[in-house]
Write a protein that holds these residues in place. Structure first.
Motif, short mmCIF file in Angstrom:
data_model
loop_
_atom_site.label_atom_id
_atom_site.label_comp_id
_atom_site.label_asym_id
_atom_site.label_seq_id
_atom_site.Cartn_x
_atom_site.Cartn_y
_atom_site.Cartn_z
N LEU A 123 0.82 -1.21 0.00
CA LEU A 123 0.00 0.00 0.00
C LEU A 123 0.86 1.26 0.00
O LEU A 123 0.54 2.25 -0.69
CB LEU A 123 -0.93 0.00 1.22
CG LEU A 123 -2.02 -1.08 1.23
CD1 LEU A 123 -2.80 -1.04 2.54
CD2 LEU A 123 -2.96 -0.90 0.05
N THR A 124 1.95 1.23 0.76
CA THR A 124 2.87 2.38 0.77
C THR A 124 3.50 2.59 -0.60
O THR A 124 3.61 3.73 -1.09
CB THR A 124 3.96 2.18 1.83
OG1 THR A 124 3.35 1.96 3.11
CG2 THR A 124 4.88 3.38 1.91
N GLY A 125 3.91 1.49 -1.23
CA GLY A 125 4.50 1.60 -2.56
C GLY A 125 3.52 2.13 -3.59
O GLY A 125 3.87 2.97 -4.43
N ILE A 126 2.26 1.66 -3.55
CA ILE A 126 1.25 2.15 -4.49
C ILE A 126 1.00 3.64 -4.29
O ILE A 126 0.89 4.41 -5.26
CB ILE A 126 -0.06 1.35 -4.31
CG1 ILE A 126 0.13 -0.08 -4.81
CG2 ILE A 126 -1.21 2.02 -5.04
CD1 ILE A 126 -1.02 -1.00 -4.48
N THR A 127 0.96 4.08 -3.04
CA THR A 127 0.74 5.50 -2.75
C THR A 127 1.89 6.35 -3.27
O THR A 127 1.67 7.39 -3.92
CB THR A 127 0.57 5.71 -1.24
OG1 THR A 127 -0.52 4.92 -0.76
CG2 THR A 127 0.30 7.17 -0.92
N ALA A 128 3.12 5.92 -3.01
CA ALA A 128 4.28 6.69 -3.46
C ALA A 128 4.37 6.75 -4.97
O ALA A 128 4.61 7.81 -5.56
CB ALA A 128 5.56 6.08 -2.86
N ALA A 129 4.17 5.61 -5.64
CA ALA A 129 4.24 5.59 -7.10
C ALA A 129 3.13 6.42 -7.73
O ALA A 129 3.34 7.09 -8.75
CB ALA A 129 4.18 4.15 -7.60
N SER A 130 1.94 6.40 -7.14
CA SER A 130 0.83 7.20 -7.67
C SER A 130 1.11 8.69 -7.57
O SER A 130 0.77 9.46 -8.48
CB SER A 130 -0.46 6.87 -6.90
OG SER A 130 -0.78 5.50 -7.00
N CYS A 131 1.75 9.10 -6.48
CA CYS A 131 2.06 10.53 -6.30
C CYS A 131 3.09 11.01 -7.31
O CYS A 131 3.07 12.18 -7.72
CB CYS A 131 2.57 10.78 -4.88
SG CYS A 131 1.31 10.55 -3.59
N LEU A 132 4.01 10.15 -7.73
CA LEU A 132 5.08 10.53 -8.64
C LEU A 132 4.76 10.24 -10.10
O LEU A 132 5.57 10.56 -10.98
CB LEU A 132 6.37 9.82 -8.25
CG LEU A 132 7.02 10.30 -6.94
CD1 LEU A 132 8.15 9.40 -6.53
CD2 LEU A 132 7.51 11.73 -7.09
N LEU A 133 3.61 9.63 -10.37
CA LEU A 133 3.29 9.26 -11.74
C LEU A 133 3.12 10.49 -12.63
O LEU A 133 3.58 10.50 -13.79
CB LEU A 133 2.01 8.43 -11.77
CG LEU A 133 1.69 7.71 -13.07
CD1 LEU A 133 2.78 6.67 -13.39
CD2 LEU A 133 0.34 7.01 -12.99
N GLY A 134 2.52 11.55 -12.09
CA GLY A 134 2.35 12.76 -12.87
C GLY A 134 3.67 13.42 -13.21
O GLY A 134 3.84 13.97 -14.32
N ARG A 135 4.63 13.39 -12.29
CA ARG A 135 5.95 13.96 -12.57
C ARG A 135 6.65 13.22 -13.70
O ARG A 135 7.37 13.82 -14.51
CB ARG A 135 6.80 13.90 -11.31
CG ARG A 135 8.19 14.55 -11.45
CD ARG A 135 8.90 14.57 -10.11
NE ARG A 135 10.18 15.29 -10.22
CZ ARG A 135 11.33 14.71 -10.54
NH1 ARG A 135 11.37 13.40 -10.77
NH2 ARG A 135 12.43 15.42 -10.62
N LEU A 136 6.44 11.90 -13.76
CA LEU A 136 7.07 11.11 -14.81
C LEU A 136 6.52 11.48 -16.19
O LEU A 136 7.24 11.38 -17.19
CB LEU A 136 6.83 9.62 -14.53
CG LEU A 136 7.51 8.61 -15.43
CD1 LEU A 136 9.03 8.70 -15.28
CD2 LEU A 136 7.05 7.20 -15.10
N ALA A 137 5.27 11.89 -16.25
CA ALA A 137 4.65 12.18 -17.54
C ALA A 137 4.89 13.60 -18.03
O ALA A 137 4.46 13.95 -19.13
CB ALA A 137 3.14 11.91 -17.45
N ARG A 138 5.54 14.45 -17.27
CA ARG A 138 5.75 15.85 -17.69
C ARG A 138 6.74 15.93 -18.84
O ARG A 138 7.69 15.16 -18.89
CB ARG A 138 6.24 16.67 -16.51
CG ARG A 138 5.18 16.91 -15.44
CD ARG A 138 5.78 17.60 -14.24
NE ARG A 138 4.83 17.64 -13.14
CZ ARG A 138 5.17 18.00 -11.89
NH1 ARG A 138 6.42 18.35 -11.61
NH2 ARG A 138 4.25 18.02 -10.95
#
Length: 285
Positions: free
Chosen positions: A270-285
């Motif tokens: 759950l912690t990993g899913i939360t962290a990856a979800s928060c950074l997903l938008g930064r990856l797409a910039r």
């Protein structure tokens, strides 16, 4: 007498009109609690469809765990220098190799999401109504399914080598759950790192730098009791150790801490899913 026959054409006309309305009207979108599971399942299926076109990854990844069991496991079984609680070292090693092979599949999953970013796929996914957590969770559990296939291969190899494993269906379901949760965490860890470093080369370097410390800093090869104090501290915060402990308890019946193991794996996922979800938008910039 004539009213009954006249009613039948009217009824059939109403039925045809309702059927036409169903064809012309878009289906109602899922709402509420059903949205996230549906989107997660859809993303997971999309990821797994890739295996239909290229299965070589599964075949080539089976070589490394086979070598660990054939060479390392059988050699140290004869040497008998590692205390394993009275079970053959090859039996002791097999759950650790299952965990290792699953981790190696998941830890480089971020490379795939960087490739999707470079190909423009990730940007298209992010503009859909699908929540980011569903995107990440679908990819994470797709990695878990791939790891499950790898675990089946390792179990078959271990059985051919004479390893005594349980085939209790409930215990095997527990093995599947442990593999899925741990793979979800490691794939999300990889996607989190991808959201920080943003390039495949950097992610490959970091992935190679952390896989061996995670593996050797766990109880996959040797028990915690023989570790030095600093390595015990590393093992205590290493999710791989809890996965290996759960797999040994389920497959071999050795003393384990299954409630704690699954709690740690669930929290880590759950912690990993939360962290990856928060950074997903930064990856797409």
């Amino acid at each position: 007498m004539s009213s009954a026959p006249a009613a039948r054409p009217l009824a059939s006309a109403d039925t045809a009109a309702r059927g036409l309305d169903l064809l012309l009207t878009a289906p109602r979108a899922r709402t509420g609690w059903r949205v996230l599971p549906a989107r997660v399942a859809a993303m997971c299926l999309v990821e797994l469809q890739k295996l239909r076109h290229d299965r070589t990854e599964l075949y080539t990844r089976a070589i490394q765990p086979a070598l660990w069991l054939l060479i390392f496991g059988q050699t140290f079984t004869r040497i008998r220098v590692i205390p394993t609680g009275g079970i053959p070292y090859l039996d002791y090693l097999a759950p650790g190799i299952i965990a290792q092979s699953a981790m190696f599949i998941a830890i480089f999953y971020g490379i795939m999401i960087i490739w999707e970013r470079d190909a423009g796929v990730l940007t298209k996914l992010l503009v859909t109504p699908t929540p980011r957590a569903a995107l990440v969770t679908g990819k994470a559990f797709a990695a878990g399914v791939k790891a499950l296939i790898q675990a089946v291969v390792v179990l078959l190899i271990a059985t051919l080598l004479g390893v005594t494993l349980t085939w209790n269906p409930l215990r095997l379901l527990g093995v599947a759950a442990a593999v899925l949760l741990a793979s979800a965490f490691f794939s999300c860890l990889s996607m989190t790192i991808a959201g920080i470093v943003l390039t495949r080369d950097r992610l490959m370097g970091i992935g190679q730098a952390i896989t061996m410390p995670l593996f050797f800093g766990s109880n996959a090869l040797y028990p915690v009791d023989v570790m030095p104090g600093w390595l015990r501290a590393v093992s205590a915060v290493n999710p791989l150790s809890y996965q290996v402990d759960a797999l040994r308890g389920l497959l071999l019946g050795t003393p384990s801490h299954l409630p704690l193991d699954f709690l740690v794996l669930l929290v880590a996922a759950l912690t990993g899913i939360t962290a990856a979800s928060c950074l997903l938008g930064r990856l797409a910039r």
